[in-house]
Design an enzyme around this catalytic site. Structure first.
Site, PDB file in Angstrom:
ATOM      1  N   ASP A  24       0.868  -1.183   0.000  1.00  0.00           N
ATOM      2  CA  ASP A  24       0.000   0.000   0.000  1.00  0.00           C
ATOM      3  C   ASP A  24       0.900   1.226   0.000  1.00  0.00           C
ATOM      4  O   ASP A  24       1.778   1.353   0.870  1.00  0.00           O
ATOM      5  CB  ASP A  24      -0.905   0.030   1.230  1.00  0.00           C
ATOM      6  CG  ASP A  24      -2.012  -1.016   1.163  1.00  0.00           C
ATOM      7  OD1 ASP A  24      -2.015  -1.813   0.203  1.00  0.00           O
ATOM      8  OD2 ASP A  24      -2.860  -1.033   2.069  1.00  0.00           O
ATOM      9  N   ASP A  30     -15.421  -4.258  -1.488  1.00  0.00           N
ATOM     10  CA  ASP A  30     -14.993  -3.992  -0.113  1.00  0.00           C
ATOM     11  C   ASP A  30     -16.236  -3.822   0.748  1.00  0.00           C
ATOM     12  O   ASP A  30     -17.003  -2.870   0.558  1.00  0.00           O
ATOM     13  CB  ASP A  30     -14.141  -2.724  -0.058  1.00  0.00           C
ATOM     14  CG  ASP A  30     -12.962  -2.789  -1.020  1.00  0.00           C
ATOM     15  OD1 ASP A  30     -12.452  -3.899  -1.247  1.00  0.00           O
ATOM     16  OD2 ASP A  30     -12.554  -1.734  -1.537  1.00  0.00           O
TER      17      ASP A  30
END
Length: 241
Positions: free
Chosen positions: A8, A129
């Site tokens: 990330d 998500d």
């Protein structure tokens, strides 16, 4: 079982968030390019990257870093984070990523997802998500008020080549993945599914491999690697030949 170590990126650094909270992040000293090199040297073939700057801005902020990783290492890369236009998808395809992950933009506009799948055949992954069964959007800040399984049924025939299911309540917590919900998604999905969120130990990887669901393609591992709860040499042995 494919294993996707995660990177990330925020402010050019490797970071990990807890449940997607930008105010609850850990920064790591290694650069994204160096971290990708570690994964490659350890024997991994796949890599999951999220551009958190992109998730906040809707721009391909870290395209240069992605290009460096693609050019230096022979890795199959999936990239997500704020990808909201055909132009952004094209930029990532042009630098050589394997899959481009569409999330909020696809959920807000199903036609965008459909057209992207047509234009970039076999290159589009869908990121679902979810929190408590409902899809979240806009960097996980908003509830879309759409049930995950209901949305999937609507777009199942669009031509998505991979689906990444993340339980937000587990992400970054090392609280074990939500295998039960992931299997529900895999049971109805027309494309292979990746498990994401909450991996805590090598036992989670073994459990994922033992799931009796051929539609589950792989699993993403992030914080447990950075916190050294999982050893890379041990993890790489779990990759199916």
């Amino acid at each position: 079982m494919k294993i996707f170590p995660a990177i990330d990126i925020k402010d050019k650094k490797c970071v990990r968030l807890i449940k997607g909270d930008f105010n609850n992040k850990t920064e790591y000293e290694t650069s994204p390019v160096d971290q990708a090199g570690k994964y490659k040297n350890s024997g991994f073939k796949n890599l999951h990257i999220v551009d958190l700057d992109g998730a906040l801005t809707g721009e391909t902020i870290n395209l240069d870093i992605i290009q460096d990783i693609v050019s230096q290492f022979d890795l199959k890369i999936e990239i997500g984070g704020g990808i909201r236009t055909m132009d952004s998808i094209q930029k990532y395809i042009d630098v050589g990523v394997e899959k481009v992950i569409l999330g909020s933009a696809a959920i807000k506009d199903k036609n965008f997802l459909k057209q992207a799948c047509i234009k970039f055949k076999n290159k589009i992954a869908l990121g679902l998500d979810a929190k408590d069964g409902y899809l979240s959007i806009s960097g996980w800040k908003e509830n879309s008020n759409q049930l995950t399984l209901d949305f999937l049924k609507k777009v199942n025939d669009y031509g998505v080549s991979r689906l990444i299911y993340t339980d937000i309540n587990r992400d970054g917590t090392k609280a074990r993945p939500n295998f039960e919900e992931t299997e529900k998604v895999a049971d109805i999905s027309n494309c292979p599914v990746i498990i994401s969120g909450g991996v805590s130990s090598i036992e989670d990887i073994k459990k994922a491999k033992n799931l009796n669901n051929k539609n589950i393609e792989g699993i993403i591992v992030g914080k447990a690697i950075y916190d050294r709860d999982i050893n890379l040499d041990e993890l790489v042995k779990e990759i199916d030949a």
